[in-house]
Design an enzyme around this catalytic site. Structure first.
Site, PDB file in Angstrom:
ATOM      1  N   HIS A   1     150.308   1.591 -78.783  1.00 15.94           N
ATOM      2  CA  HIS A   1     148.938   1.238 -79.211  1.00 15.94           C
ATOM      3  C   HIS A   1     148.237   1.809 -80.273  1.00 15.94           C
ATOM      4  O   HIS A   1     148.786   2.768 -80.817  1.00 15.94           O
ATOM      5  CB  HIS A   1     147.833   1.853 -78.038  1.00 15.94           C
ATOM      6  CG  HIS A   1     147.877   0.837 -76.635  1.00 15.94           C
ATOM      7  ND1 HIS A   1     148.725   1.134 -75.623  1.00 15.94           N
ATOM      8  CD2 HIS A   1     147.324   0.118 -76.202  1.00 15.94           C
ATOM      9  CE1 HIS A   1     148.681   0.229 -74.369  1.00 15.94           C
ATOM     10  NE2 HIS A   1     147.604  -0.545 -74.888  1.00 15.94           N
TER      11      HIS A   1
ATOM     12  N   LYS B 197     143.371   5.013 -79.465  1.00 10.17           N
ATOM     13  CA  LYS B 197     143.269   5.090 -78.065  1.00 10.17           C
ATOM     14  C   LYS B 197     143.203   6.588 -77.494  1.00 10.17           C
ATOM     15  O   LYS B 197     144.033   7.428 -78.169  1.00 10.17           O
ATOM     16  CB  LYS B 197     144.663   4.278 -77.587  1.00 10.17           C
ATOM     17  CG  LYS B 197     144.541   4.222 -75.899  1.00 10.17           C
ATOM     18  CD  LYS B 197     145.673   3.070 -75.496  1.00 10.17           C
ATOM     19  CE  LYS B 197     145.560   3.024 -74.026  1.00 10.17           C
ATOM     20  NZ  LYS B 197     144.426   2.462 -73.185  1.00 10.17           N
TER      21      LYS B 197
HETATM   22  P1  NAD Z   1     135.827   1.866 -77.937  1.00  6.39           P
HETATM   23  O1  NAD Z   1     136.004   3.503 -78.054  1.00  6.39           O
HETATM   24  O2  NAD Z   1     136.044   0.999 -79.109  1.00  6.39           O
HETATM   25  O3  NAD Z   1     134.489   1.374 -77.051  1.00  6.39           O
HETATM   26  C1  NAD Z   1     134.096   2.140 -76.118  1.00  6.39           C
HETATM   27  C2  NAD Z   1     132.652   1.934 -76.251  1.00  6.39           C
HETATM   28  O4  NAD Z   1     132.164   2.363 -74.902  1.00  6.39           O
HETATM   29  C3  NAD Z   1     131.999   2.703 -77.433  1.00  6.39           C
HETATM   30  O5  NAD Z   1     131.048   1.617 -77.808  1.00  6.39           O
HETATM   31  C4  NAD Z   1     131.281   3.747 -77.065  1.00  6.39           C
HETATM   32  O6  NAD Z   1     129.932   4.250 -77.721  1.00  6.39           O
HETATM   33  C5  NAD Z   1     130.900   3.343 -75.493  1.00  6.39           C
HETATM   34  N1  NAD Z   1     130.256   4.214 -74.477  1.00  6.39           N
HETATM   35  C6  NAD Z   1     130.834   5.801 -74.382  1.00  6.39           C
HETATM   36  N2  NAD Z   1     129.949   6.158 -73.510  1.00  6.39           N
HETATM   37  C7  NAD Z   1     129.184   5.297 -73.110  1.00  6.39           C
HETATM   38  C8  NAD Z   1     128.014   5.360 -71.924  1.00  6.39           C
HETATM   39  N3  NAD Z   1     127.582   6.574 -71.405  1.00  6.39           N
HETATM   40  N4  NAD Z   1     127.565   4.325 -71.880  1.00  6.39           N
HETATM   41  C9  NAD Z   1     127.692   3.305 -72.602  1.00  6.39           C
HETATM   42  N5  NAD Z   1     128.691   2.901 -73.247  1.00  6.39           N
HETATM   43  C10 NAD Z   1     129.237   4.186 -73.499  1.00  6.39           C
HETATM   44  O7  NAD Z   1     137.126   1.485 -76.780  1.00  6.39           O
HETATM   45  P2  NAD Z   1     137.529   0.330 -76.705  1.00  6.39           P
HETATM   46  O8  NAD Z   1     138.685  -0.229 -77.496  1.00  6.39           O
HETATM   47  O9  NAD Z   1     136.595  -1.085 -76.565  1.00  6.39           O
HETATM   48  O10 NAD Z   1     138.213   0.291 -75.003  1.00  6.39           O
HETATM   49  C11 NAD Z   1     137.238   0.737 -74.034  1.00  6.39           C
HETATM   50  C12 NAD Z   1     138.048   0.826 -72.706  1.00  6.39           C
HETATM   51  O11 NAD Z   1     138.796  -0.356 -72.320  1.00  6.39           O
HETATM   52  C13 NAD Z   1     139.229   2.031 -72.880  1.00  6.39           C
HETATM   53  O12 NAD Z   1     139.348   2.836 -71.894  1.00  6.39           O
HETATM   54  C14 NAD Z   1     140.531   1.159 -73.111  1.00  6.39           C
HETATM   55  O13 NAD Z   1     141.436   1.794 -72.788  1.00  6.39           O
HETATM   56  C15 NAD Z   1     140.204   0.052 -72.137  1.00  6.39           C
HETATM   57  N6  NAD Z   1     140.862  -1.084 -72.484  1.00  6.39           N
HETATM   58  C16 NAD Z   1     141.006  -1.884 -71.145  1.00  6.39           C
HETATM   59  C17 NAD Z   1     141.800  -3.272 -71.425  1.00  6.39           C
HETATM   60  C18 NAD Z   1     141.881  -4.118 -70.406  1.00  6.39           C
HETATM   61  O14 NAD Z   1     142.437  -5.450 -70.333  1.00  6.39           O
HETATM   62  N7  NAD Z   1     141.595  -3.670 -69.068  1.00  6.39           N
HETATM   63  C19 NAD Z   1     141.980  -3.897 -72.697  1.00  6.39           C
HETATM   64  C20 NAD Z   1     141.524  -2.974 -73.837  1.00  6.39           C
HETATM   65  C21 NAD Z   1     141.064  -1.669 -73.659  1.00  6.39           C
END
Ligand code: NAD
Length: 267
Positions: free
Chosen positions: A155, A159
């Site tokens: 990744h 991450k």
């Molecule tokens: P990212 O860091 O770009 O985004 C996370 C967002 O959540 C940020 O904008 C952050 O400010 C926000 N956030 C943090 N605390 C918060 C709160 N208390 N309330 C509301 N928002 C809050 O990360 P990303 O790449 O978008 O990934 C997010 C999550 O999704 C990770 O855990 C990642 O591993 C997971 N993910 C899952 C899949 C899937 O298919 N299930 C795919 C990609 C990523």
């Protein structure tokens, strides 16, 4: 089907913005909430402007109006997820959770709250990866105990959790179908004088490189032959479109705990 009032938790993140971009082009949704943490610098900005499709009259905020939302999609952080799931359950709002890195107690809490509202939890929302789980189950049932099994995930360098939720689910799928145990058979990386590879060891390895979106590879190596299966996500839309399919599915569900396998069954 009625238009779904959609909220996004983690709206300004990498996944949040892609999901909102696709939801904005889909007549099945109207975006009503773009939630972020209470100190986010973009609070108060129109989310359409943030994502780049123009104002839609929905500001980035930290509060939810329970009367104006049917389903919340969450791609944020484990602590944020658990807080919002409780709020959704108390108000009968469906939840689709993509956030990874949840610990056992957080997962148990979500299962408990799903008695009050429909909750879907999936470490990977892409259709391809969910098919990969079926293939892994099939190979593990037949060859699991006769082969050396290694899982390698790659990744991007931003991450936060490792190994990925998808790699863990791959290991769980191997164990369930080969009669192995996550505690006794799975190891995470190797270093030092570890000795020869143990029989029935399942190795899980996390690689972090540049802006790689997500590559998952599993190898089943027997004495005379080897099977390798790889899934390579070329774009975050693979997860974002799966999350929106899951939201449409969850909007019609009774309270309960669901997975992407339930969404695929209904395709
Ligand atoms: P990212 O860091 O770009 O985004 C996370 C967002 O959540 C940020 O904008 C952050 O400010 C926000 N956030 C943090 N605390 C918060 C709160 N208390 N309330 C509301 N928002 C809050 O990360 P990303 O790449 O978008 O990934 C997010 C999550 O999704 C990770 O855990 C990642 O591993 C997971 N993910 C899952 C899949 C899937 O298919 N299930 C795919 C990609 C990523």
């Amino acid at each position: 089907m009625k238009t779904i009032k959609l909220g996004m938790n983690g709206a300004c993140g990498r996944m949040g913005m892609r999901i909102l971009g696709l939801a904005n082009e889909d007549n099945g949704f109207v975006i009503t909430h773009a939630l972020e943490h209470e100190n986010h610098p973009l609070l108060g900005k129109d989310i359409g402007e943030v994502v780049g499709f123009g104002d839609i009259g929905v500001k980035v905020s930290n509060t939810m109006d329970a009367d104006n939302i049917d389903v919340l999609i969450d791609f944020s952080s484990p602590v944020a997820t658990t807080q919002r799931v409780k709020e959704c359950a108390a108000n009968g709002i469906g939840v689709v959770i993509g956030t990874t890195g949840l610990d056992e107690s957080q997962k148990n809490m979500i299962t408990e709250e799903s008695k009050k509202t429909a909750c879907l939890l999936a470490p990977n929302m892409s259709i391809g990866v969910n098919l990969l789980f079926d293939l892994i189950a099939q190979v593990s049932k037949t060859l699991g105990k006769e082969t050396d099994i290694e899982i390698i995930e790659t990744h991007h360098k931003l991450k936060k959790d490792a190994p990925s939720g998808t790699a863990l689910k791959m290991a769980e799928t191997v164990c369930e179908n080969a009669g192995l145990s996550m505690k006794e058979n799975v190891i995470y990386g190797r270093q030092g004088q570890v000795g020869e590879r143990k029989k029935n060891e399942v190795g899980v390895h996390a690689v972090r490189l540049g802006d790689t979106i997500g590559i998952h590879r599993i190898v089943f190596d027997g004495t005379d032959e080897c099977i390798e299966i790889t899934h390579d996500a070329h774009s975050r839309d693979a997860f974002a479109s799966g999350a929106l399919k899951a939201a449409k599915f969850i909007a019609q569900c009774d309270p309960g705990f669901y997975s992407m396998a339930d969404v695929l069954k209904n395709r």
